[in-house]
Write an enzyme that holds these catalytic residues in place. Structure first.
Site, PDB file in Angstrom:
ATOM      1  CE1 TYR A  65      -2.762  -4.757  -1.268  1.00 39.31           C
ATOM      2  CE2 TYR A  65      -1.528  -5.061  -3.295  1.00 39.31           C
ATOM      3  CZ  TYR A  65      -1.819  -5.434  -1.998  1.00 39.31           C
ATOM      4  OH  TYR A  65      -1.147  -6.510  -1.454  1.00 39.31           O
ATOM      5  CG  PHE A 220       4.760  -7.444   6.022  1.00 37.36           C
ATOM      6  CD1 PHE A 220       4.351  -6.476   5.117  1.00 37.36           C
ATOM      7  CD2 PHE A 220       3.876  -7.809   7.025  1.00 37.36           C
ATOM      8  CE1 PHE A 220       3.098  -5.883   5.209  1.00 37.36           C
ATOM      9  CE2 PHE A 220       2.621  -7.226   7.133  1.00 37.36           C
ATOM     10  CZ  PHE A 220       2.231  -6.273   6.222  1.00 37.36           C
ATOM     11  N   PRO A 221       8.942  -8.641   3.513  1.00 40.99           N
ATOM     12  CG  PRO A 221       9.929  -8.147   1.443  1.00 40.99           C
ATOM     13  CD  PRO A 221       8.624  -8.037   2.199  1.00 40.99           C
ATOM     14  CG  LEU A 222      13.301  -5.703   3.516  1.00 44.18           C
ATOM     15  CD1 LEU A 222      13.597  -4.363   2.862  1.00 44.18           C
ATOM     16  CD2 LEU A 222      14.587  -6.502   3.691  1.00 44.18           C
ATOM     17  N   GLY A 223      10.387  -7.064   7.241  1.00 40.94           N
ATOM     18  CA  GLY A 223       9.756  -6.739   8.507  1.00 40.94           C
ATOM     19  C   GLY A 223       9.395  -5.263   8.545  1.00 40.94           C
ATOM     20  N   GLY A 224       9.045  -4.776   9.716  1.00 43.05           N
ATOM     21  CA  GLY A 224       8.895  -3.343   9.927  1.00 43.05           C
ATOM     22  C   GLY A 224       7.822  -2.644   9.127  1.00 43.05           C
ATOM     23  N   PRO A 227       3.497  -0.974  12.629  1.00 39.28           N
ATOM     24  CG  PRO A 227       2.334   0.895  13.392  1.00 39.28           C
ATOM     25  CD  PRO A 227       2.351  -0.112  12.285  1.00 39.28           C
TER      26      PRO A 227
END
Length: 308
Positions: A65, A220-224, A227
């Site tokens: 990171y 990615f707990p909210l997706g999105g 792309p």
């Protein structure tokens, strides 16, 4: 579950869970987005300290990171009174000049080098938990032939690093149920896979983690986040629940994860104070049975891989 108090007397966001033999807040912090504050180091350190003051006691990071920048921020932000569990990962490396920001680094010598680099930038003698980030499922950069490494060879070096005291415990990331089953004798303490209300392909893996009392830490707990990934906050049922409960759609998505399984620990990331506080507040949201049923009825949405 009654929130316990941290040394700073802040309630533990989301109540308590277990990770690597320790009691921790169910809502922690994912540090990846701190790279966005590269030009404002003071703001990044202040954000981390604010998170600790609000009860965050586990932080997910990686040497790749920001090529060590995020680890250095954590090192600077931690104070003697903070009792924060640091979880890092190996299996990839920064590649700023390459076609992708990361390159795969799966060979045993690369895993060892990744741990050593984490130790330097974090300024510690031992990393409490290190996840072996494999490429079995989900999004991954292209894999050169020499990067297809047998799991047993990887676990051998991870176990050796634990025996040497350089890491405290071993986790896995981006793995299938079969890979987790093979790895169980090594003493796996957590699993990180991409998972959200709209990306629930890993229910079998979650059930295995529950049976083995292994922490489930979805990224990615909210997706999105990339792309081609569906977004939790685009779902009409999520929007309706947020309006009814008086919270944000993102908070509904995070609260659903906590309600869905007691094994779940969250590591939502952000670079802003407002979003940090909202993410932590999601741990206090109660979803009634009608709301849960409406959210559970959302069908999983297919993703397309943007890395190929």
């Amino acid at each position: 579950m009654t929130p316990e108090s941290t040394p700073t007397s802040a309630p533990r966001p989301g109540g308590t869970g277990r990770l690597a033999g320790r009691t921790v807040s169910r809502v922690g912090y994912g540090a990846m987005q701190l790279e966005r504050l590269h030009e404002d180091r003071a703001a990044a350190v202040a954000l981390l300290r604010h998170a600790f003051d609000l009860g965050v006691d586990h932080v997910d990071t990686a040497e790749f990171y920001g090529s060590g920048f995020v680890n250095e921020l954590i090192r600077e932000a931690l104070r003697p009174e903070d009792d924060v569990l640091i979880i890092s990962k190996v299996g990839a490396a920064s590649d700023p000049g390459g076609p992708f920001p990361l390159r795969v680094a799966q060979r045993p010598e690369e895993l060892r080098a990744g741990v050593e680099a984490n130790l330097v930038t974090l300024g510690v003698e031992q990393i409490p938990v290190v996840n072996l980030r494999r490429m079995d499922v989900g999004f991954a950069p292209p894999m050169p032939d020499d990067q297809f490494v047998d799991l047993d060879d990887q676990l051998a070096v991870m176990t050796a690093l634990r025996d040497e005291g350089k890491i405290g415990a071993i986790g896995l990331s981006s793995v299938s149920p079969d890979v987790l089953r093979r790895a169980l004798p090594a003493g796996i303490v957590c699993v990180q896979n991409a998972y959200s209300l709209v990306a629930r392909e890993d229910e079998e893996l979650l059930k295995l983690c529950t049976a083995e009392q292994i922490a489930w830490v979805p990224f990615f707990p909210l997706g999105g986040a990339m792309p081609g990934m569906p977004k939790v906050t685009d779902e009409p049922a999520v929007l309706a629940a947020a309006e009814r409960l008086g919270c944000t759609p993102a908070q509904v998505g995070l609260a659903w994860l906590l309600h869905h399984s007691p094994q779940t620990l969250l590591i939502p990331g952000t670079a802003t104070t407002g979003h940090l506080e909202a993410n932590l507040d999601a741990g206090a949201i109660t979803l009634d049975q009608e709301t849960l049923a409406a959210l559970d009825a959302i069908p999983p949405r297919p993703s397309t891989n943007p890395l190929h």
